[in-house]
Design an enzyme around this catalytic site. Structure first.
Site, PDB file in Angstrom:
ATOM      1  N   GLU A 198       0.823  -1.212   0.000  1.00 42.50           N
ATOM      2  CA  GLU A 198       0.000   0.000   0.000  1.00 42.50           C
ATOM      3  C   GLU A 198       0.858   1.263   0.000  1.00 42.50           C
ATOM      4  O   GLU A 198       0.556   2.235  -0.706  1.00 42.50           O
ATOM      5  CB  GLU A 198      -0.939  -0.004   1.217  1.00 42.50           C
ATOM      6  CG  GLU A 198      -1.981  -1.108   1.209  1.00 42.50           C
ATOM      7  CD  GLU A 198      -2.909  -1.026   0.018  1.00 42.50           C
ATOM      8  OE1 GLU A 198      -3.185   0.100  -0.459  1.00 42.50           O
ATOM      9  OE2 GLU A 198      -3.358  -2.087  -0.470  1.00 42.50           O
ATOM     10  N   ASP A 222       3.647  -4.235  -5.761  1.00 43.09           N
ATOM     11  CA  ASP A 222       4.208  -5.515  -5.311  1.00 43.09           C
ATOM     12  C   ASP A 222       5.730  -5.496  -5.414  1.00 43.09           C
ATOM     13  O   ASP A 222       6.438  -5.973  -4.518  1.00 43.09           O
ATOM     14  CB  ASP A 222       3.659  -6.663  -6.161  1.00 43.09           C
ATOM     15  CG  ASP A 222       2.243  -7.062  -5.762  1.00 43.09           C
ATOM     16  OD1 ASP A 222       1.758  -6.583  -4.720  1.00 43.09           O
ATOM     17  OD2 ASP A 222       1.621  -7.861  -6.495  1.00 43.09           O
TER      18      ASP A 222
END
EC number: 3.4.24.84
Length: 428
Positions: A289, A372
């Site tokens: 995030e 990611d």
């Protein structure tokens, strides 16, 4: 995609190491039920919208709004007042017709698959509260927007766009502090190892973290999530309690609940026991995030959204004078501004919005891979790998998808693609 749900009854070989057959079957049946519900609710929505257009529902509701506002002493010259009455009636109609679908989704589908945590009383109290809060925001904002369009002259679209920009920024700023707490309880994350590790990770990437909250998402659903919000040097992180293995109410033994096993608002679902992620996995999810922030994805999305908003208001200014547009929807003698907004933004722009939505979906998947990769650079690849598997299991995500369906609908890459991208670093 429905054919995939129906025919893929065994765990594919490439998934054998990450998903057991029981979880695979549960997720398959859950997604099949959701797909069936989506089809019928979508079909109803299309039929309802078509019948409203064919039967003159929009001009009828506008005339009814005029009658109501007229009885209150506001004549036809008070177009903004009539527009607000129209908006109130339209949203009320939408809420009433959508209620059976929402009830079925919550208390049949989500209940059947173990996700619903709400009682009927909590559901209705929540729905009424949402409607009231929505009106408290929607009606004043709409009245000001209509007023700006009325007095803005030839360049009203610039002022209207600036107004919506300010409103959106204000709402984003106040939502988590003043609006969201009306529906869910936000608790500061207790002092401890997890909070310390979150603060250390935020500091390592210069994320201006001020507070970390846990929201009691388990009061309404056992689905899990995490997000951050705030502008400039005032960032906050919000974790759903269902994301935290050591904190989730869903992981408590029945003896830990009150003696009735149920309170006024929520109910314990012991079949969902042991849900959530370990601290290291929570940190990996937050690393992902925070990657969105560090890589500028949030700012890029805001810029794209505002560029699109400006374009739409400009085209609205070009089209609003076309009387044939109003006549096509049953307005032969008047051209109300609110109706013009509805016709142009909801109907005329519909094909454009579909194309834009697809482009944003493609961009979103790209951003997800980049986030990611950022978590991987933080050394969180192994933990993010296991966290994605756990979250997929907890949310009963089905990991097999038709490629066209996936390309059009999935804002996040399929699980296998994300795991493959993380696999090399995990093995290292």
């Amino acid at each position: 995609q429905r054919r995939v749900y129906r025919t893929t009854t065994h765990v594919p070989q490439e998934l054998g190491q990450i998903m057991d057959s029981e979880t695979f079957e549960k997720s398959r049946l859950y997604q099949l039920d959701k797909s069936t519900f989506s089809f019928w609710s979508g079909l109803y929505s299309e039929v309802e919208g078509t019948m409203i257009l064919l039967c003159g529902g929009i001009p009828f509701l506008w005339n009814l709004s005029g009658q109501i506002s007229g009885r209150a002493g506001f004549g036809p010259e008070y177009e903004i007042v009539q527009s607000l009455v129209f908006l109130l009636l339209a949203t009320l109609f939408s809420a009433v017709t959508g209620l059976p679908w929402s009830l079925y989704n919550t208390f049949v589908i989500e209940e059947k698959h173990g996700f619903n945590q709400q009682t009927l009383g909590f559901f209705f109290k929540d729905a009424i509260k949402k409607f009231i809060v929505t009106q408290c925001i929607l009606l004043p904002v709409t009245s000001l927007l209509l007023y700006i369009i009325k007095i803005g002259g030839d360049y009203f679209f610039i002022y209207a766009w600036l107004f919506t920009l300010v409103v959106s920024l204000v709402l984003v700023t106040i939502y988590a502090d003043y609006i969201a707490p009306l529906f869910d309880k936000f608790i500061p994350l207790p002092e401890g190892e997890l909070k310390q590790q979150i603060e250390i990770m935020a500091k390592s990437i210069d994320f201006p973290l001020t507070k970390v909250y846990v929201v009691e998402g388990s009061k309404r659903s056992s689905h899990s999530n995490a997000y951050f919000y705030g502008f400039f040097k005032n960032k906050r992180i919000v974790l759903f309690d269902t994301l935290l293995e050591d904190y989730s109410a869903l992981n408590k033994e029945p003896a830990e609940e009150n003696e009735n096993g149920e309170n006024e608002e929520t109910k314990s679902k012991t079949k969902n026991k042991k849900q959530g992620c370990k601290n290291e996995e929570v940190l990996a999810v937050l690393g992902h995030e925070l990657g969105h922030w560090k890589l500028g994805h949030t700012v890029k999305n805001i810029i794209i959204s505002q560029m699109n908003s400006f374009l739409c208001f400009f085209l609205f200014a070009v089209l609003i004078g076309r009387k044939e547009l109003f006549a096509a929807f049953g307005f032969y003698d008047t051209q109300p501004t609110l109706i013009g907004l509805m016709i142009i933004f909801q109907f005329i722009f519909s094909p454009y919005n579909e194309v834009l939505s697809f482009c944003l979906t493609v961009l979103s998947r790209r951003f997800e891979f980049q986030a990611d990769a950022f978590a991987k650079e933080l050394g969180k690849a192994k933990d993010l790998y296991s966290a994605l598997i756990k979250l997929n299991k907890d949310n009963l995500g089905f990991p097999v998808s038709d490629w066209i369906f996936s390309m059009w609908h999935y804002s996040h890459p399929p699980l296998l693609e994300r795991l493959q991208a993380l696999k090399d670093a995990k093995q290292e």
